[in-house]
Design a protein around this motif. Structure first.
Motif, PDB file in Angstrom:
ATOM      1  N   SER A  57      46.372  59.346  40.584  1.00 14.22           N
ATOM      2  CA  SER A  57      45.708  59.242  41.881  1.00 14.22           C
ATOM      3  C   SER A  57      45.181  57.831  42.076  1.00 14.22           C
ATOM      4  CB  SER A  57      44.563  60.245  41.994  1.00 14.22           C
ATOM      5  OG  SER A  57      43.549  59.936  41.061  1.00 14.22           O
ATOM      6  N   SER A  58      44.908  57.502  43.350  1.00 18.36           N
ATOM      7  CA  SER A  58      44.350  56.197  43.675  1.00 18.36           C
ATOM      8  C   SER A  58      43.609  56.293  45.005  1.00 18.36           C
ATOM      9  CB  SER A  58      45.453  55.145  43.769  1.00 18.36           C
ATOM     10  OG  SER A  58      46.300  55.429  44.866  1.00 18.36           O
ATOM     11  N   THR A  59      42.693  55.354  45.226  1.00 16.36           N
ATOM     12  CA  THR A  59      41.996  55.269  46.498  1.00 16.36           C
ATOM     13  C   THR A  59      42.403  54.022  47.273  1.00 16.36           C
ATOM     14  OG1 THR A  59      40.122  54.164  45.456  1.00 16.36           O
ATOM     15  CG2 THR A  59      39.996  56.563  45.666  1.00 16.36           C
ATOM     16  N   GLY A  60      43.117  53.120  46.634  1.00 19.52           N
ATOM     17  CA  GLY A  60      43.571  51.888  47.266  1.00 19.52           C
ATOM     18  C   GLY A  60      44.999  51.592  46.863  1.00 19.52           C
ATOM     19  N   PRO A  61      45.557  50.471  47.332  1.00 27.52           N
ATOM     20  CA  PRO A  61      46.928  50.121  46.971  1.00 27.52           C
ATOM     21  C   PRO A  61      47.050  49.853  45.467  1.00 27.52           C
ATOM     22  CG  PRO A  61      45.892  48.335  48.198  1.00 27.52           C
ATOM     23  CD  PRO A  61      44.943  49.485  48.210  1.00 27.52           C
ATOM     24  N   VAL A  62      48.190  50.267  44.906  1.00 23.29           N
ATOM     25  CA  VAL A  62      48.441  50.121  43.470  1.00 23.29           C
ATOM     26  C   VAL A  62      49.705  49.291  43.285  1.00 23.29           C
ATOM     27  CG1 VAL A  62      48.865  51.363  41.299  1.00 23.29           C
ATOM     28  CG2 VAL A  62      47.336  52.338  43.023  1.00 23.29           C
ATOM     29  N   PHE A  63      49.706  48.449  42.249  1.00 24.53           N
ATOM     30  CA  PHE A  63      50.822  47.554  41.981  1.00 24.53           C
ATOM     31  C   PHE A  63      51.150  47.529  40.496  1.00 24.53           C
ATOM     32  CE2 PHE A  63      48.404  46.000  45.564  1.00 24.53           C
ATOM     33  CZ  PHE A  63      49.382  45.888  46.539  1.00 24.53           C
ATOM     34  N   VAL A  64      52.422  47.269  40.193  1.00 18.25           N
ATOM     35  CA  VAL A  64      52.838  46.965  38.826  1.00 18.25           C
ATOM     36  C   VAL A  64      53.073  45.464  38.796  1.00 18.25           C
ATOM     37  CG1 VAL A  64      54.524  47.323  37.000  1.00 18.25           C
ATOM     38  CG2 VAL A  64      53.961  49.205  38.543  1.00 18.25           C
ATOM     39  N   SER A  65      52.271  44.748  38.023  1.00 18.23           N
ATOM     40  CA  SER A  65      52.461  43.313  37.853  1.00 18.23           C
ATOM     41  C   SER A  65      53.026  43.076  36.461  1.00 18.23           C
ATOM     42  CB  SER A  65      51.141  42.568  38.033  1.00 18.23           C
ATOM     43  OG  SER A  65      50.223  42.935  37.030  1.00 18.23           O
ATOM     44  N   SER A  66      53.686  41.939  36.294  1.00 14.18           N
ATOM     45  CA  SER A  66      54.243  41.629  34.982  1.00 14.18           C
ATOM     46  C   SER A  66      54.205  40.134  34.739  1.00 14.18           C
ATOM     47  CB  SER A  66      55.679  42.154  34.863  1.00 14.18           C
ATOM     48  OG  SER A  66      56.508  41.617  35.863  1.00 14.18           O
ATOM     49  N   ALA A 113      52.929  44.187  31.168  1.00 15.98           N
ATOM     50  CA  ALA A 113      52.984  44.862  32.471  1.00 15.98           C
ATOM     51  C   ALA A 113      51.655  45.583  32.669  1.00 15.98           C
ATOM     52  CB  ALA A 113      54.136  45.857  32.521  1.00 15.98           C
ATOM     53  N   THR A 114      51.147  45.520  33.887  1.00 16.61           N
ATOM     54  CA  THR A 114      49.867  46.126  34.210  1.00 16.61           C
ATOM     55  C   THR A 114      49.994  46.958  35.474  1.00 16.61           C
ATOM     56  OG1 THR A 114      48.724  44.221  33.259  1.00 16.61           O
ATOM     57  CG2 THR A 114      47.423  45.670  34.660  1.00 16.61           C
ATOM     58  N   LEU A 115      49.470  48.165  35.435  1.00 21.73           N
ATOM     59  CA  LEU A 115      49.392  49.049  36.594  1.00 21.73           C
ATOM     60  C   LEU A 115      47.961  48.931  37.104  1.00 21.73           C
ATOM     61  CD1 LEU A 115      50.873  51.230  38.272  1.00 21.73           C
ATOM     62  CD2 LEU A 115      50.061  52.905  36.609  1.00 21.73           C
ATOM     63  N   MET A 116      47.808  48.297  38.287  1.00 23.27           N
ATOM     64  CA  MET A 116      46.486  47.946  38.775  1.00 23.27           C
ATOM     65  C   MET A 116      46.298  48.381  40.227  1.00 23.27           C
ATOM     66  SD  MET A 116      44.787  44.224  39.335  1.00 23.27           S
ATOM     67  CE  MET A 116      45.814  44.009  40.758  1.00 23.27           C
ATOM     68  N   GLU A 117      45.121  48.884  40.513  1.00 24.50           N
ATOM     69  CA  GLU A 117      44.750  49.316  41.863  1.00 24.50           C
ATOM     70  C   GLU A 117      43.748  48.329  42.450  1.00 24.50           C
ATOM     71  OE1 GLU A 117      42.496  53.140  43.923  1.00 24.50           O
ATOM     72  OE2 GLU A 117      43.087  53.233  41.825  1.00 24.50           O
ATOM     73  N   LEU A 118      43.855  48.091  43.753  1.00 26.00           N
ATOM     74  CA  LEU A 118      42.855  47.298  44.457  1.00 26.00           C
ATOM     75  C   LEU A 118      41.941  48.254  45.213  1.00 26.00           C
ATOM     76  CD1 LEU A 118      44.968  44.351  45.838  1.00 26.00           C
ATOM     77  CD2 LEU A 118      43.399  44.352  43.901  1.00 26.00           C
ATOM     78  N   ARG A 119      40.695  48.369  44.737  1.00 25.35           N
ATOM     79  CA  ARG A 119      39.722  49.252  45.366  1.00 25.35           C
ATOM     80  C   ARG A 119      38.768  48.434  46.220  1.00 25.35           C
ATOM     81  NH1 ARG A 119      38.383  52.983  40.113  1.00 25.35           N
ATOM     82  NH2 ARG A 119      40.347  54.145  40.136  1.00 25.35           N
ATOM     83  N   PRO A 120      38.312  49.006  47.336  1.00 22.16           N
ATOM     84  CA  PRO A 120      37.363  48.278  48.185  1.00 22.16           C
ATOM     85  C   PRO A 120      36.099  47.953  47.400  1.00 22.16           C
ATOM     86  CG  PRO A 120      38.170  50.261  49.287  1.00 22.16           C
ATOM     87  CD  PRO A 120      38.653  50.320  47.868  1.00 22.16           C
TER      88      PRO A 120
END
Length: 143
Positions: A57-66, A113-120
């Motif tokens: 689950s997430s509350t903001g946009p999520v990205f896979v960065s590497s 690799a990182t799975l990261m969400e941007l939360r307000p």
């Protein structure tokens, strides 16, 4: 906010933190990101990395960065970013980035690799929330 702007904000936030997230800082123990054991580098300098991710689950946009390093582990090259969907299913990711030809070459490399969400956050500034991280030695092959 466009994906490119969000990725730029994510990169800036990651640089501000400058420390890799610890296991305790990750959002959910069931969230995961993997890195394929082989990446690709083209003659024009384009590097492609891939793997899978899963988040619940997430509350903001999520990205896979590497990022990838070769030789000096203190020098990491960011390789793209992919939007992620947090629905509990396993999804593939692929990130590509064009680097100066010869910067990265076929052979051994190290990927994070990182799975990261941007939360307000306070004042509207998005703050990173880390879901999962994977570091792995891989082989870059010529493509």
């Amino acid at each position: 906010m466009s994906v490119r702007q969000a990725l730029g904000a994510a990169a800036a936030a990651a640089l501000l933190l400058s420390v890799a997230p610890s296991a305790a800082a990750l959002s959910d123990p069931y969230d995961q990101v993997t890195v394929d054991p082989t990446g690709h580098v083209a003659a024009d300098g384009t590097v492609s990395l891939s793997g899978t991710y899963r988040c619940l689950s997430s509350t903001g946009p999520v990205f896979v960065s590497s990022s990838v390093s070769q030789g000096d582990p203190r020098v990491r090259h960011g390789i793209g970013g992919t939007s992620a969907v947090c629905d509990g299913a396993v999804h593939p990711w692929t990130n590509s980035e064009k680097r100066t030809p010869g910067t990265l070459t076929p052979g051994a490399a190290h990927v994070e690799a990182t799975l990261m969400e941007l939360r307000p956050g306070v004042g509207g500034l998005p703050l990173p929330a880390f879901h999962a991280r994977q570091q792995q030695d891989i082989s870059l092959t010529e493509s």
